[in-house]
Write an enzyme that holds these catalytic residues in place. Structure first.
Site, PDB file in Angstrom:
ATOM      1  CB  CYS A 128      -0.917  -0.015   1.216  1.00  0.00           C
ATOM      2  SG  CYS A 128      -1.972   1.457   1.359  1.00  0.00           S
ATOM      3  CB  CYS A 131      -0.491   2.113   5.739  1.00  0.00           C
ATOM      4  SG  CYS A 131      -1.368   0.705   5.001  1.00  0.00           S
ATOM      5  CB  CYS A 180      -4.425   3.311   5.686  1.00  0.00           C
ATOM      6  SG  CYS A 180      -4.120   2.874   3.955  1.00  0.00           S
ATOM      7  CB  CYS A 200      -8.933  -4.526 -11.975  1.00  0.00           C
ATOM      8  SG  CYS A 200      -8.434  -3.385 -13.281  1.00  0.00           S
TER       9      CYS A 200
END
Length: 212
Positions: A128, A131, A180, A200
């Protein structure tokens, strides 16, 4: 005899006796009975509630989430309950590029074939951008022809959240980061085996890290 100076007496009227109506007993409980029933019910529920609560684990606070930590080699390290990562809009804007901010914090979508990793074939992990939570492994990435990085499963089901997205007059399943709440993309049921799913994702929502 009847005295000639006294008028004749009026004929006596027979008085009919009206049968006394007997009131039926009241079938509904009185206020005192209702109060007694209410107190008894409350006490019973209190005792029952305590008995049930004693057999259940204490609920986690709404700000806690369970995350699976993944090593740089792509191996599961541990799972843990941690506080959800919350930042102000100003903090997110300062941390992220404009494109990443629009995608992750405003549920935007990057243009196809423009992201950094849609055509990436290097071995590694996708984390991510907000985070650093591990999201996908390159071993599950495949060529979908859509122009967005696509995977047939996440690295850990604990690390993502699926929710219904009804924007733009369509109903889709949106995927976000559990730690998050960053918007990542959508999942569809037209992927390859073994799952038949196509996650996706937006390149702008992830950071690619080569496998250590």
């Amino acid at each position: 005899m009847i005295s000639p100076n006294r008028p004749p007496a009026a004929p006596r009227m027979e008085r009919k006796t009206v049968p006394e109506t007997i009131a039926e007993p009241e079938t509904r409980p009185g206020r005192r009975a209702l109060l007694q029933y209410g107190i008894a019910f409350a006490l019973a529920n209190t005792v029952l509630g305590r008995a049930v609560a004693a057999t259940l684990p204490a609920p986690a606070t709404p700000t806690d989430v369970t995350i699976e930590y993944i090593t740089a080699a792509g191996k599961s390290e541990k799972t843990a309950r941690v506080p959800k990562l919350v930042k102000t809009d100003a903090q997110w804007r300062k941390q992220l590029s404009e494109e990443s901010y629009q995608v992750t914090r405003r549920a935007g979508t990057e243009a196809p074939f423009t992201g950094k990793t849609w055509n990436n074939h290097v071995d590694g992990l996708y984390r991510c951008i907000c985070c650093d939570t591990a999201l996908y492994d390159s071993t599950t990435k495949f060529e979908s022809g859509t122009g967005w990085p696509s995977f047939w499963q996440p690295i850990s089901a604990l690390n993502i959240v699926k929710a219904v997205d009804k924007s733009f007059g369509m109903e889709r399943d949106a995927i976000s980061c559990r730690l998050c709440d960053a918007h990542l993309g959508h999942v569809f049921d037209d992927g390859p085996k073994p799952t038949g799913l196509r996650y996706c994702m937006n390149s702008a929502a992830m950071r690619f890290v080569p496998r250590a």
